[in-house]
Design a protein around this motif. Structure first.
Motif, PDB file in Angstrom:
ATOM      1  N   MET A 144       0.787  -1.231   0.000  1.00  0.00           N
ATOM      2  CA  MET A 144       0.000   0.000   0.000  1.00  0.00           C
ATOM      3  C   MET A 144       0.822   1.286   0.000  1.00  0.00           C
ATOM      4  SD  MET A 144      -3.181  -0.866   2.535  1.00  0.00           S
ATOM      5  CE  MET A 144      -4.329  -2.198   2.147  1.00  0.00           C
ATOM      6  N   LEU A 145       2.047   1.240   0.491  1.00  0.00           N
ATOM      7  CA  LEU A 145       2.812   2.489   0.521  1.00  0.00           C
ATOM      8  C   LEU A 145       3.251   2.871  -0.886  1.00  0.00           C
ATOM      9  CD1 LEU A 145       5.045   2.171   3.711  1.00  0.00           C
ATOM     10  CD2 LEU A 145       2.806   3.240   3.450  1.00  0.00           C
ATOM     11  N   PRO A 146       3.346   4.174  -1.170  1.00  0.00           N
ATOM     12  CA  PRO A 146       3.747   4.628  -2.512  1.00  0.00           C
ATOM     13  C   PRO A 146       5.108   4.077  -2.907  1.00  0.00           C
ATOM     14  CG  PRO A 146       2.966   6.465  -1.179  1.00  0.00           C
ATOM     15  CD  PRO A 146       3.085   5.302  -0.253  1.00  0.00           C
ATOM     16  N   LYS A 147       5.288   3.850  -4.205  1.00  0.00           N
ATOM     17  CA  LYS A 147       6.558   3.319  -4.689  1.00  0.00           C
ATOM     18  C   LYS A 147       7.694   4.290  -4.403  1.00  0.00           C
ATOM     19  CE  LYS A 147       4.818   0.360  -8.408  1.00  0.00           C
ATOM     20  NZ  LYS A 147       4.850   0.064  -9.863  1.00  0.00           N
ATOM     21  N   ASP A 148       8.845   3.716  -4.126  1.00  0.00           N
ATOM     22  CA  ASP A 148      10.016   4.530  -3.812  1.00  0.00           C
ATOM     23  C   ASP A 148      10.575   5.216  -5.052  1.00  0.00           C
ATOM     24  OD1 ASP A 148      11.000   2.173  -1.397  1.00  0.00           O
ATOM     25  OD2 ASP A 148      10.437   4.232  -1.011  1.00  0.00           O
ATOM     26  N   LYS A 149      10.960   6.466  -4.873  1.00  0.00           N
ATOM     27  CA  LYS A 149      11.695   7.190  -5.907  1.00  0.00           C
ATOM     28  C   LYS A 149      12.849   7.905  -5.225  1.00  0.00           C
ATOM     29  CE  LYS A 149       7.673   7.925  -8.909  1.00  0.00           C
ATOM     30  NZ  LYS A 149       6.816   8.934  -9.551  1.00  0.00           N
ATOM     31  N   PRO A 150      13.838   7.153  -4.789  1.00  0.00           N
ATOM     32  CA  PRO A 150      14.964   7.777  -4.080  1.00  0.00           C
ATOM     33  C   PRO A 150      15.644   8.828  -4.938  1.00  0.00           C
ATOM     34  CG  PRO A 150      15.039   5.390  -3.897  1.00  0.00           C
ATOM     35  CD  PRO A 150      14.018   5.715  -4.947  1.00  0.00           C
ATOM     36  N   GLU A 151      15.950   9.943  -4.316  1.00  0.00           N
ATOM     37  CA  GLU A 151      16.665  11.009  -5.004  1.00  0.00           C
ATOM     38  C   GLU A 151      18.153  10.875  -4.714  1.00  0.00           C
ATOM     39  OE1 GLU A 151      14.871  14.408  -3.295  1.00  0.00           O
ATOM     40  OE2 GLU A 151      13.304  14.541  -4.810  1.00  0.00           O
ATOM     41  N   PRO A 152      19.006  11.258  -5.669  1.00  0.00           N
ATOM     42  CA  PRO A 152      20.447  11.253  -5.383  1.00  0.00           C
ATOM     43  C   PRO A 152      20.711  12.105  -4.147  1.00  0.00           C
ATOM     44  CG  PRO A 152      20.045  11.619  -7.714  1.00  0.00           C
ATOM     45  CD  PRO A 152      18.710  11.708  -7.038  1.00  0.00           C
ATOM     46  N   SER A 153      21.165  11.474  -3.112  1.00  0.00           N
ATOM     47  CA  SER A 153      21.338  12.167  -1.845  1.00  0.00           C
ATOM     48  C   SER A 153      22.716  12.804  -1.757  1.00  0.00           C
ATOM     49  CB  SER A 153      21.145  11.194  -0.684  1.00  0.00           C
ATOM     50  OG  SER A 153      21.288  11.856   0.550  1.00  0.00           O
ATOM     51  N   GLN A 154      22.779  13.878  -0.971  1.00  0.00           N
ATOM     52  CA  GLN A 154      24.066  14.497  -0.704  1.00  0.00           C
ATOM     53  C   GLN A 154      24.922  13.551   0.138  1.00  0.00           C
ATOM     54  OE1 GLN A 154      22.386  18.127   1.030  1.00  0.00           O
ATOM     55  NE2 GLN A 154      23.320  19.269  -0.631  1.00  0.00           N
ATOM     56  N   LYS A 155      26.194  13.816   0.186  1.00  0.00           N
ATOM     57  CA  LYS A 155      27.109  12.973   0.949  1.00  0.00           C
ATOM     58  C   LYS A 155      26.682  12.917   2.403  1.00  0.00           C
ATOM     59  CE  LYS A 155      32.011  12.366   1.985  1.00  0.00           C
ATOM     60  NZ  LYS A 155      33.372  12.940   1.839  1.00  0.00           N
ATOM     61  N   PHE A 156      26.672  11.705   2.948  1.00  0.00           N
ATOM     62  CA  PHE A 156      26.235  11.517   4.325  1.00  0.00           C
ATOM     63  C   PHE A 156      27.237  12.132   5.297  1.00  0.00           C
ATOM     64  CE2 PHE A 156      25.792   8.671   8.150  1.00  0.00           C
ATOM     65  CZ  PHE A 156      24.586   9.206   8.561  1.00  0.00           C
ATOM     66  N   ASP A 157      26.726  12.778   6.322  1.00  0.00           N
ATOM     67  CA  ASP A 157      27.541  13.480   7.304  1.00  0.00           C
ATOM     68  C   ASP A 157      28.023  12.501   8.378  1.00  0.00           C
ATOM     69  OD1 ASP A 157      28.779  15.328   8.888  1.00  0.00           O
ATOM     70  OD2 ASP A 157      26.926  16.174   9.713  1.00  0.00           O
ATOM     71  N   PHE A 158      29.034  11.691   8.020  1.00  0.00           N
ATOM     72  CA  PHE A 158      29.553  10.717   8.978  1.00  0.00           C
ATOM     73  C   PHE A 158      30.193  11.374  10.205  1.00  0.00           C
ATOM     74  CE2 PHE A 158      29.240   7.571   5.514  1.00  0.00           C
ATOM     75  CZ  PHE A 158      28.655   6.539   6.233  1.00  0.00           C
ATOM     76  N   PRO A 159      30.963  12.477  10.048  1.00  0.00           N
ATOM     77  CA  PRO A 159      31.491  13.135  11.254  1.00  0.00           C
ATOM     78  C   PRO A 159      30.369  13.590  12.194  1.00  0.00           C
ATOM     79  CG  PRO A 159      32.667  13.886   9.315  1.00  0.00           C
ATOM     80  CD  PRO A 159      31.522  13.077   8.809  1.00  0.00           C
ATOM     81  N   GLY A 160      29.292  14.131  11.611  1.00  0.00           N
ATOM     82  CA  GLY A 160      28.158  14.536  12.435  1.00  0.00           C
ATOM     83  C   GLY A 160      27.529  13.351  13.145  1.00  0.00           C
TER      84      GLY A 160
END
Length: 509
Positions: free
Chosen positions: A195-211
């Motif tokens: 039932m949940l809408p289909k995924d459309k992942p967007e190109p994400s920014q670099k993950f903030d691993f230090p944060g």
């Protein structure tokens, strides 16, 4: 499901069928996670006997879960962008189910705590991911109604959790407080897939691993240090102040760095929105006071009044019933009038209900206690979800995912600290009255109340300790009124991304 279907017209106030289907899936997942918290809390005494462990050790069955929640929530915003909310939601349910199954199979206290942490990693992502899915599905002009729907598990948890936990522990086995998640989780998993809408992942920014390496350990160490105060005997013990100092230092380092990097783990720019900032300050005070007070209520009935776990759960039901009345009404009104006009009366009701508990004794009449719990529920229904609605109403649609994450971090962390602080105050008061170390206060009170020779005096002393602790909760609740006075008192304007009565298209992912 198309983007347009998920972006209703501003004039359409009702939640349509497509949104209600999404809401049903999200609410099922939230019920599973919230019920598990309340179910386990009422079973701690049984687990202490089962594993022959001290109460301080058994507490980590609950604290470990909260620590896992606090550490995983910051990742949810980035993961929603990177993988899509549907996939993230499915992963969260899967982790929670695996943790539940293993917790039910636990062979010693150490294994149980580890498996509870695994549960928390899944549970920590369920609510923020679900909130993101729902708010994007309904559009900003109906956030109040969405929050009312998401408030359902908040109501069912306090009502159903203690009752279900008491019945399972008494009639079946403590292992079933974890196994009960399996059928609910499997149904939720199947419905979410369909039932949940289909995924459309967007190109994400670099993950903030230090944060991530600052925020998650910082929150975990802060809560860990606070939770060790009773067993350590005070704040001067190294096992208390050392993790607290390191945790606070990590959080301060994150705050100093977050304003200088392009993609921080928690977007501090959200706090430039005045309404969001005021709502978060109000939520912090509210969560510390309310969740701390809620921890005390079942313990009073169990310790002072000698009720069974099931009876204590039933006695807490008026609180949920009160919230059931005001929460749907508040959800509808939030979209039509200012949040401040709803939250202020709600806080007044909470204060009125808590006043009775500050005067509590071992013989306070049950009608008075149940009436006060009902008033507390009325106040809760008019405060918690409207405050969260206020935090999201004036934001751009693209900011909802990260704002939902920030809101949940603040609520979970403040609630965990509130529960720890109230437990510390209560433990210290009980220890003083019974002349034992702080870590043994609860045990000494339980033994003295159970002894017919000392029952009357011990119950009176314990009740007095509860009354003093509730006074602290009352003060913190009253303090919520100050920031709440600055919440909007007019109908919210649609954010800049919504024009011409039509919500700006929201990419569902």
């Amino acid at each position: 499901m198309s983007t347009q279907e998920m972006s209703p017209a501003a004039g359409d106030e009702k939640l349509d069928g497509a949104v209600l289907k999404v809401a049903g899936v999200v609410v099922l997942g939230a019920i599973m996670a919230i019920l598990d918290t309340t179910v386990v809390n009422v079973a701690l005494q049984t687990l202490s006997i089962e594993f022959k462990a001290s109460f301080d050790t058994i507490q980590w069955v609950a604290t470990g879960y909260m620590l896992a929640l606090a550490t995983v929530i910051p990742v949810t915003g980035w993961a929603s962008d990177r993988f899509g909310t549907k996939r993230l939601y499915l992963i969260a349910i899967g982790l929670f189910l695996i943790g539940s199954m293993l917790a039910g199979l636990a062979w010693d206290i150490e294994s149980l705590i580890i498996f509870r942490v695994l549960q928390g990693l899944g549970g920590g992502m369920l609510m923020p991911a679900g909130m993101t899915i729902m708010t994007k599905a309904a559009g900003p002009q109906r956030i109040g109604r969405v929050m009312a729907v998401l408030g359902v598990p908040m109501l069912l948890g306090p009502i159903g959790g203690p009752i279900l936990g008491g019945w399972l522990v008494d009639a079946v086995s403590w292992r079933w407080i974890f196994y009960i998640n399996l059928p609910i989780g499997l149904i939720t998993l199947a419905l979410a897939w369909r039932m949940l809408p289909k995924d459309k992942p967007e190109p994400s920014q670099k993950f903030d691993f230090p944060g991530m390496l600052m925020v998650s350990p910082g929150l975990a160490l802060l809560i860990f240090g606070v939770s060790k105060i009773p067993s350590a005997g005070g704040v001067s013990a190294p096992e208390v102040w050392a993790p607290v100092v390191v945790g606070v230092a990590l959080l301060i380092a994150f705050l100093m760095r977050a304003g200088k990097v392009p993609n921080p783990l928690i977007d501090l720019k959200l706090f430039k929105d005045r309404t969001f900032s005021v709502a978060m300050i109000t939520m912090t005070f509210f969560s510390v006071a309310f969740f701390g007070a809620m921890l005390l209520l079942p313990n009073y009935f169990l310790l002072v009044r000698g009720e069974t776990t099931l009876q204590a759960g039933l006695l807490l039901a008026p609180q949920g019933l009160g919230a059931m009345i005001t929460m749907p009404l508040a959800g509808r009104m939030v979209d039509k009038i200012g949040v401040g006009k709803i939250v202020i009366p709600g806080l007044v009701a909470l204060v009125a209900g808590l006043v009775v508990f500050t005067q509590i004794t071992a013989t306070t009449s049950y009608p008075l206690l149940l009436g006060s719990l009902f008033v507390l529920g009325l106040g809760m229904g008019a405060t918690m979800m409207p405050i969260m609605s206020a935090a999201l109403q004036t934001l751009q649609p693209k900011d909802i995912a990260r704002a939902s994450t920030a809101t949940n971090i603040i609520q979970q962390t403040a609630g965990a600290i509130g529960a720890a602080v109230m437990s510390i105050i209560q433990a210290a008061l009980l220890a003083t009255k019974f002349g034992v170390p702080t870590s043994d206060g609860q045990i000494a009170a339980t033994i003295a109340v159970a002894n017919p020779a000392t029952h009357e005096a011990a119950a009176a002393s314990s009740a007095d300790a509860f009354g003093t602790t509730f006074t602290w909760a009352l003060v913190l609740t009253a303090a919520c009124v100050i920031p709440a006075l600055f919440l909007p008192k007019r109908k919210p304007a649609l954010p800049a991304g919504v024009e011409g009565g039509q919500a700006a298209p929201v990419m569902v992912h």
